[in-house]
Design a protein around this motif. Sequence first.
Motif, mmCIF file in Angstrom:
data_model
loop_
_atom_site.group_PDB
_atom_site.id
_atom_site.type_symbol
_atom_site.label_atom_id
_atom_site.label_comp_id
_atom_site.label_asym_id
_atom_site.label_seq_id
_atom_site.Cartn_x
_atom_site.Cartn_y
_atom_site.Cartn_z
ATOM 1 N N ILE A 59 65.996 23.231 -33.642
ATOM 2 C CA ILE A 59 66.872 23.375 -32.477
ATOM 3 C C ILE A 59 66.295 22.561 -31.328
ATOM 4 N N SER A 60 67.156 21.834 -30.656
ATOM 5 C CA SER A 60 66.752 21.143 -29.432
ATOM 6 C C SER A 60 67.501 21.777 -28.284
ATOM 7 N N VAL A 61 66.843 21.860 -27.156
ATOM 8 C CA VAL A 61 67.484 22.458 -25.985
ATOM 9 C C VAL A 61 67.433 21.482 -24.822
ATOM 10 N N ILE A 62 68.505 21.483 -24.054
ATOM 11 C CA ILE A 62 68.576 20.692 -22.830
ATOM 12 C C ILE A 62 68.596 21.672 -21.673
ATOM 13 N N GLY A 63 67.843 21.366 -20.639
ATOM 14 C CA GLY A 63 67.838 22.201 -19.439
ATOM 15 C C GLY A 63 67.992 21.324 -18.218
ATOM 16 N N LEU A 64 68.435 21.929 -17.124
ATOM 17 C CA LEU A 64 68.604 21.190 -15.873
ATOM 18 C C LEU A 64 67.808 21.878 -14.766
ATOM 19 N N ALA A 65 67.319 21.066 -13.847
ATOM 20 C CA ALA A 65 66.584 21.629 -12.703
ATOM 21 C C ALA A 65 66.605 20.640 -11.554
ATOM 22 N N ASN A 66 66.470 21.165 -10.339
ATOM 23 C CA ASN A 66 66.198 20.289 -9.207
ATOM 24 C C ASN A 66 64.762 19.810 -9.358
ATOM 25 N N GLU A 67 64.542 18.557 -9.026
ATOM 26 C CA GLU A 67 63.207 17.993 -9.228
ATOM 27 C C GLU A 67 62.100 18.857 -8.618
ATOM 28 N N ALA B 38 63.210 25.917 -15.298
ATOM 29 C CA ALA B 38 64.502 25.233 -15.357
ATOM 30 C C ALA B 38 65.515 26.119 -16.085
ATOM 31 N N LEU B 39 66.785 25.724 -15.984
ATOM 32 C CA LEU B 39 67.852 26.509 -16.589
ATOM 33 C C LEU B 39 68.320 25.852 -17.883
ATOM 34 N N PRO B 40 68.217 26.543 -19.031
ATOM 35 C CA PRO B 40 68.729 25.947 -20.269
ATOM 36 C C PRO B 40 70.252 25.893 -20.228
ATOM 37 N N THR B 41 70.831 24.780 -20.658
ATOM 38 C CA THR B 41 72.287 24.626 -20.560
ATOM 39 C C THR B 41 72.948 24.288 -21.897
#
Length: 353
Positions: free
Chosen positions: A146-154, A92-95
């Motif tokens: 640190i917390s990271v949010i990432g996005l991805a297509n399922e 996934a991509l971290p955003t």
Amino acid sequence: MFEDRTKRTEISELGEFGLIDHLTKSIELSQESSQYGIGDDAAVINPDGKKVLISTDLLVEGIHFDLTYVPLKHLGYKAVVVNLSDIAAMNALPTQITVSIALSNRFSLEAVEELYEGIKLACKRYNVDLVGGDTTSSKSGLVISISVIGLANENDIVYRKGAKAGDILCVSGDLGAAYAGLLVLEREKSEFTANPEMQPQLDGLDYILERQLKPEARVDMMKIFKEAGVKPTSMMDVSDGLASEIKHLCKQSDLGCTVYEDKLPIDQQTWDTARSFDMDPTMMALNGGEDYELVYTISQDDYEKVKTVKQIIFVGYMTEASAGINLITKNNVSAPITAQGWDGLNKDRGRES
Ligand code: ADP
Ligand code: MG
């Protein structure tokens, strides 16, 4: 050792809100999904149809890092990178990230600025937005979460489970270098403590020192998989050491695996450092931690697509669980791999993850 002692501004001069404002006033948002960042009770993220991934890491002074040889700027950079690596390990991509810190009064404003320099540099390098955090005081040293949010297509998300017997086991880069760097830094620290006049002996070791002090997250692998037209069947990042991570992959897919000693990628500096400490380079590659490479499995059916991709390095293959987890040595002997991970190498550091 590295801290700039020329100027010292007490954090109490600014207060909590002054400090937060000072650290975050120049922060700009670049991700489309960052709808609202710092300045309210919560940030607002717009995932626009994607799945949202979230991961957190907690770093405690004296347990996970040692400020006698880790410059604060490097620490800030690394603290971000280790989180981004967890998102990369899901394909996934971290955003976005949030950064929470607890500081003792030993830390000056200048020291915290250094830490944030590193954090911001990593955000810029990886195009990740800093959208919030928390700031408080501590009675003993520095704590960073640190917390990271990432996005991805399922359909793109890759889990630790999912490998099949016969899948090829791969890594994205060389192993053991970060641990080799740590050994050198610890040696220099103890020599410096014994004799402060001593000059550090770090010549020709830049690669392994950089792997320890300024690791990078393999967020590039997502694109490499896409371009090759493959999706790994399972994946995770190498934070505790390959042997330990392989165990996780095997357990979660209910499989065994066979690793070839002569296929393990080991840099020359790692090799030479292992030898100079009377250690086996293979053990360092298997059990040294903090490489932040990815370890993953690729279906046999995709072999032709990946066989010439240089970041897809074959190190073995998955087997039935009953075969166990084994290393085929250079002498062609099969030996069970015992996952000592990080702790087996360095019992004094209570690293967990
Ligand atoms: P709250 O009282 O809701 O915890 P704060 O006053 O702590 O809010 O934080 C104000 C804003 O600053 C929030 O948007 C928060 O996310 C952000 N923030 C606080 N500390 C940090 C930090 N160390 N790094 C980045 N952002 C921070
Ligand atoms: Mg707060």
